[in-house]
Design a protein around this motif. Structure first.
Motif, PDB file in Angstrom:
ATOM      1  N   ILE A 134       6.936   9.925  -1.849  1.00  0.00           N
ATOM      2  CA  ILE A 134       7.908   8.932  -2.517  1.00  0.00           C
ATOM      3  C   ILE A 134       9.062   9.913  -3.269  1.00  0.00           C
ATOM      4  O   ILE A 134       8.626  10.713  -3.861  1.00  0.00           O
ATOM      5  N   ASN A 186       0.079   8.020   3.274  1.00  0.00           N
ATOM      6  CA  ASN A 186       1.197   7.513   2.374  1.00  0.00           C
ATOM      7  C   ASN A 186       2.165   8.756   2.199  1.00  0.00           C
ATOM      8  O   ASN A 186       1.757   9.892   1.695  1.00  0.00           O
ATOM      9  N   TRP A 198       7.707  12.312   7.017  1.00  0.00           N
ATOM     10  CA  TRP A 198       7.288  10.877   7.279  1.00  0.00           C
ATOM     11  C   TRP A 198       7.050  10.438   8.473  1.00  0.00           C
ATOM     12  O   TRP A 198       6.335   9.428   8.997  1.00  0.00           O
ATOM     13  N   LYS A 258       0.810  -1.212  -0.085  1.00  0.00           N
ATOM     14  CA  LYS A 258       0.041   0.223  -0.081  1.00  0.00           C
ATOM     15  C   LYS A 258       0.740   1.329   0.044  1.00  0.00           C
ATOM     16  O   LYS A 258       0.501   2.425  -0.265  1.00  0.00           O
ATOM     17  N   LYS A 259       2.018   1.093   0.268  1.00  0.00           N
ATOM     18  CA  LYS A 259       3.023   2.266   0.252  1.00  0.00           C
ATOM     19  C   LYS A 259       2.484   3.225   1.310  1.00  0.00           C
ATOM     20  O   LYS A 259       2.237   4.411   1.339  1.00  0.00           O
ATOM     21  N   TYR A 260       1.962   2.621   2.565  1.00  0.00           N
ATOM     22  CA  TYR A 260       1.349   3.396   3.578  1.00  0.00           C
ATOM     23  C   TYR A 260       1.750   2.886   4.895  1.00  0.00           C
ATOM     24  O   TYR A 260       2.656   2.016   5.193  1.00  0.00           O
ATOM     25  N   SER A 311      -0.771   8.957  10.012  1.00  0.00           N
ATOM     26  CA  SER A 311      -0.781   7.810   9.222  1.00  0.00           C
ATOM     27  C   SER A 311      -0.909   8.506   7.875  1.00  0.00           C
ATOM     28  O   SER A 311      -1.006   9.784   7.614  1.00  0.00           O
TER      29      SER A 311
END
Length: 541
Positions: free
Chosen positions: A133, A130, A167, A59-61, A128
């Motif tokens: 990137i 995503n 992040w 999920k790249k979560y 929380s």
């Protein structure tokens, strides 16, 4: 064809060499100020972070929390914690109750029901989302989600410049490191392991699919150094002369790494002799293989140079000397002393990290292959200096200066060595400087003051010329009858700095200022100015 490729790499590294530089901005926004300035809402001292995050690769979560222990420096009703706007704030808990908050750009303003006193307190910040990137890590910040040769997920973070708050929630300013270190808990799929900063305390299964890894950092650590490295890792290591050294590499690269990483030993011998004991001995030294080129993540140095000598097999100096050693191992480990142990309070002073670390490359060369090869390497690096804008950036707006902070910064340090003109004294000053500011955040003014006091010389004009202006000192010379006249042309007024010449085969040091001085009974044609050990230009009038 090969020359063009190498030149292209040099231009890239001259701008950024393993630490992201922010794009040039003509004017600053409130978002820049919120990120870069020390406002009242940031007038607190972080004591400890307890970061607990789960990473879901498909999920790249990510999701989790950070317990932030801190002490206000004044009575505060609001504090600023940073978290990128694309990430969700799930709740913020204080004394068992949720706190109210507002968001503005990447800042979260947390409101307390009663003013906080000057005493230890803590909040737990749940979040929380995503995360960003990275498009081309490590030059832009974010997560790297890829797969290794085994087909398993391979994940890493690199966020210098962009900020750790992309992040995880924290006080995202270089001036404040948690005094008592931090604990890092990372939950990942059972087929993988996480390697983060500090020492591995253990791992526990969470359920049938996930395992939680716990790393503990004893020393203060800068936010951008905090890292996740998730993959199909295997470990090897040893205690080398009292220092625990650990290596985490992809399983398919184990045998290659065992041979290649032998270079760490002579590097440690050299750096500890010249800079002092490894500054994070309590947390061990680690090299961790990553899907990006590299980064100075404290006690978990990221390595992605593909087990090649030089910089991905290229020689940045174009002298041949750069192919004798692995650039990423040496440069990124040099940051353990310069950048991680000694950290610039404001990102505008990043030359303190990069100038000294780039110079550490030459120090390593000198330890192994001698003074002349080290100076040859440094002179080759001059070709990448742009002199495009000042090395020092703008304060209070999260603004780095020119990419010349690397090579020009190293040339400044090398010039200082030859201004002092006494190697025994020079190495003592450099080592004492490194130990004096160990585990501290500093400013350019503090660095200049230290070198002036230690050397007994007036060096501020020299630092100012190289760091605050795009031009370097120009030594003007002219023949005046039977004499040679000389002076400095500089942007800094009342400039004074020695230089070295060979006059009819005899070497001597001369002190020049902005006023003309006379070298009696001499001829220009017999004089050679030393531009190899002093980063200067000459001009014959």
């Amino acid at each position: 064809m090969i020359q063009k490729v190498i030149a292209g790499v040099l231009i890239l590294v001259g701008i950024s060499a393993n630490a992201q530089l922010l794009q040039e901005k003509e004017k600053y926004t409130k978002a820049d100020t919120l990120r870069g300035s020390l406002r009242k809402e940031r007038n607190f001292d972080v004591l400890h972070y307890t970061l607990d995050v789960k990473v879901e690769p498909e999920k790249k979560y990510i999701s989790g929390s950070n317990i932030i222990g801190f002490v206000p420096n004044e009575e505060l009703t609001d504090i600023q914690i940073d978290l990128y706007a694309n990430m969700n704030v799930d709740s913020i808990i204080f004394d068992g109750k949720p706190l109210k908050y507002t968001r503005e750009f990447d800042a979260v303003f947390i409101h307390f029901p009663q003013p906080l006193e000057k005493e230890v307190t803590s909040i737990q910040f749940y979040y929380s989302g995503n995360p960003t990137i990275a498009k081309h890590a490590p030059w832009d910040g974010g997560f790297v989600f890829t797969k290794s040769e085994s087909g398993l997920p391979w994940i890493a973070t690199a966020c210098q410049g962009a900020g750790a708050s992309l992040w995880w929630p924290n006080k995202d300013h270089q001036s404040d490191e948690p005094n008592n270190g931090m604990d890092i808990f990372v939950t990942v799929p059972n087929t993988l392991m996480d390697v983060s900063n500090g020492r591995l305390m253990g791992s526990v299964p969470v359920d049938e699919e996930y395992t939680k890894w716990h790393w503990a950092v004893t020393n203060p650590i800068n936010n951008y150094d905090v890292a996740l490295n998730i993959g199909d890792y295997t470990h090897f290591g040893e205690n080398y002369k009292g220092l625990d050294m650990d290596f985490y590499v992809l399983k398919e690269n184990l045998e290659k790494a065992k041979v290649h990483f032998e270079e760490v030993k002579p590097m440690m011998d050299c750096f500890q002799e010249k800079f002092g004991t490894y500054p994070f001995k309590e947390d061990s030294y680690k090299l961790v293989e990553t899907p990006h080129l590299g980064m100075e993540h404290q006690s978990a140095v990221a390595y992605g140079n593909k087990y090649l000598k030089g910089y991905l097999g290229n020689d940045l100096s174009r002298t041949g000397v750069g192919l004798l050693w692995d650039f990423i191992i040496i440069h990124e480990t040099g940051h353990e002393w310069y950048g991680n142990s000694i950290t610039a309070k404001d990102i505008a002073d990043m030359w303190i990290h990069e100038g000294f670390t780039t110079y550490s490359e030459a120090v390593y060369i000198e330890c192994r292959w001698g003074y002349e090869k080290a100076q040859t390497y440094l002179n080759g690096m001059k070709l990448s200096i742009q002199n495009d804008r000042p090395v020092i950036g703008d304060y209070g707006v999260n603004k780095e200066g020119s990419g010349d902070m690397y090579n020009k910064g190293a040339m400044l340090v090398n010039t200082l060595r030859h201004i002092i003109n006494d190697d025994e004294k020079w190495w003592k000053i450099l080592k004492d400087y490194t130990l004096h500011f160990k585990h501290q955040t500093v400013t350019t003014e503090q660095v200049v003051s230290y070198f002036e006091e230690a050397s007994g010389l007036t060096l501020k004009p020299v630092f100012d010329q190289y760091l605050r202006y795009t031009t370097i000192p120009v030594l003007q010379l002219k023949q005046d009858g039977k004499h040679v006249m000389y002076r400095w042309e500089t942007a800094v007024p009342n400039f004074s700095m020695p230089f070295k010449i060979t006059n009819n085969g005899k070497t001597e040091m001369l002190q020049a200022t902005n006023d003309w001085k006379k070298l009696k009974k001499s001829k220009l044609k017999n004089i050679k100015v030393d531009t190899d050990h002093f980063y200067i230009k000459t001009q014959i009038l």
